[in-house]
Design an enzyme around this catalytic site. Structure first.
Site, PDB file in Angstrom:
ATOM      1  N   ASP A   1      40.474  45.901  45.219  1.00  0.00           N
ATOM      2  CA  ASP A   1      39.919  45.390  43.963  1.00  0.00           C
ATOM      3  C   ASP A   1      40.285  43.920  43.755  1.00  0.00           C
ATOM      4  O   ASP A   1      39.854  43.300  42.781  1.00  0.00           O
ATOM      5  CB  ASP A   1      40.360  46.246  42.773  1.00  0.00           C
ATOM      6  CG  ASP A   1      41.872  46.343  42.625  1.00  0.00           C
ATOM      7  OD1 ASP A   1      42.597  45.688  43.402  1.00  0.00           O
ATOM      8  OD2 ASP A   1      42.325  47.074  41.723  1.00  0.00           O
TER       9      ASP A   1
ATOM     10  N   ASP B   1      39.282  50.829  47.068  1.00  0.00           N
ATOM     11  CA  ASP B   1      40.099  50.897  45.856  1.00  0.00           C
ATOM     12  C   ASP B   1      39.340  51.557  44.710  1.00  0.00           C
ATOM     13  O   ASP B   1      38.134  51.308  44.529  1.00  0.00           O
ATOM     14  CB  ASP B   1      40.479  49.481  45.410  1.00  0.00           C
ATOM     15  CG  ASP B   1      41.953  49.194  45.602  1.00  0.00           C
ATOM     16  OD1 ASP B   1      42.759  50.146  45.594  1.00  0.00           O
ATOM     17  OD2 ASP B   1      42.302  48.014  45.760  1.00  0.00           O
TER      18      ASP B   1
ATOM     19  N   GLU C   1      54.304  47.159  47.251  1.00  0.00           N
ATOM     20  CA  GLU C   1      54.019  45.763  46.922  1.00  0.00           C
ATOM     21  C   GLU C   1      55.147  45.113  46.140  1.00  0.00           C
ATOM     22  O   GLU C   1      55.663  45.683  45.176  1.00  0.00           O
ATOM     23  CB  GLU C   1      52.719  45.642  46.118  1.00  0.00           C
ATOM     24  CG  GLU C   1      52.373  44.193  45.782  1.00  0.00           C
ATOM     25  CD  GLU C   1      50.970  44.000  45.257  1.00  0.00           C
ATOM     26  OE1 GLU C   1      50.616  42.849  44.930  1.00  0.00           O
ATOM     27  OE2 GLU C   1      50.212  44.986  45.173  1.00  0.00           O
TER      28      GLU C   1
END
Length: 349
Positions: free
Chosen positions: A110, A149, A248
């Site tokens: 995204d 996503d 992440e």
């Protein structure tokens, strides 16, 4: 031993047709023979040479000699300790080059909200927009395993909503798996999707869709308490059936320890080399952005696509202005007689 083709009715018909064609060639005029021989001697065009739209230098994606990457392939890489390569793509060209460069996984992230659509952050992109870009990438990727996503707002309401969205990404977006963000709170949703037979890539640590709740794009797991939360999230996501998960913006030591505690691969982005694989946003790593743009610390720029594109476009601009382009070699010919006839006809128009 006789040919099996001759022994069949189809083979006999083909043999008769071949003899008849040979007879026609034998009685053909020399010029016809020459033309036919010339045509037969010309090499067949390869996939890359086939003519497609004049407005697309790539046309259809040429065949990729790599074997198709599957979940089995990814599991095999993980068991052998061979790092898994993941790259984002947002359209046909970016998917095309990622696939041919040997990426095992191509993710339609995204992040395309910003890098392809000029939006402020990922929360703006809509499901219909994601589906459009997923289909574009799917047309280009022949070997890589593709993941799409789920955009913000398309899966958080209920597991049923998430499953409906996931089905659309697989059926309409032509992806092979989906990715969604969240840890323990998303476990029931992940279980709902994986139970339906749709592979799920999880995403824990910094979850950009929730950056407002996290106080912005901030590194996660910098305290013992927050690192333990990420581990619990990762274990919950694994238990729910994810085939892998993105970690992440997590300290490298934390990510490496979490990776060792799991039995599925971790894909790091800003999480160090101790993860099972790595992912980067393609636009970032190839340098397709103007000078002065902020880049996260974890991004390594491997190219300078912006400068090369700008140089080429400026050269085109200059040659158009000076009438250097198009040169004679870029134009199509017409015989002198035909042009003379056209010129005379124009006088009467």
């Amino acid at each position: 031993m006789s040919s099996p083709l001759v022994g069949s009715s189809l083979g006999r018909a083909g043999l008769f047709s071949a003899r008849r064609s040979a007879s026609r060639i034998a009685h053909a005029r020399p010029s016809a023979l020459t033309s036919r021989a010339r045509a037969l001697s010309m090499p067949m065009p390869t996939t890359c040479q086939m003519r497609n739209s004049s407005h697309s230098p790539m046309g259809a994606a040429p065949s990729n000699p790599r074997k198709k990457v599957t979940l089995g392939t990814l599991n095999s890489l993980y068991r052998k300790g061979d790092p898994i390569t993941v790259m984002t793509a947002h359209d046909f060209p970016s998917g095309h080059v990622a696939d041919h460069a040997g990426m095992e996984v191509v993710l339609v992230g995204d992040s395309l909200a910003m890098v392809a659509l000029g939006m402020v952050d990922t929360s703006e992109v809509a499901l219909e927009e994601m589906l459009l870009h997923c289909r574009s990438v799917a047309r280009a990727t022949q070997s890589a395993f593709t993941v799409g996503d789920l955009p913000m707002g398309s899966y958080e309401i209920s597991p049923e909503q998430a499953l409906g969205t996931a089905i659309r990404v697989i059926k309409e977006g032509r992806m092979q798996a989906i990715k969604l963000e969240g840890g323990q709170e998303m476990a029931p949703t992940i279980r709902k999707i994986t139970t339906a037979g749709i592979p799920v890539l999880g995403h824990v640590g910094l979850t950009p869709q929730r950056q407002n709740a996290l106080g912005g794009f901030r590194v996660q797991g910098k305290t013992s308490e927050s690192a333990l939360k990420i581990l619990r999230d990762a274990l919950a996501v694994q238990e729910a059936g994810c085939f892998a998960m993105v970690l992440e913006a997590v300290p490298a030591e934390v990510a490496a320890l979490i990776t060792r505690k799991l039995s599925v691969p971790t894909i790091g982005i800003g999480a160090g080399a101790g993860c099972s694989g790595q992912v980067l946003v393609q636009t970032d790593m190839v340098g397709n952005f103007p000078p002065g743009r902020f880049l996260p610390k974890f991004v390594k720029r491997y190219g300078d696509v912006w400068s090369e594109s700008k140089r080429a476009i400026e050269a085109y601009r200059d040659e158009v202005k000076s009438r250097q382009y198009p040169a004679p070699e870029h134009t199509y010919p017409i015989s002198g007689e035909e042009f003379e006839a056209f010129s005379k006809a124009v006088e009467d128009v």
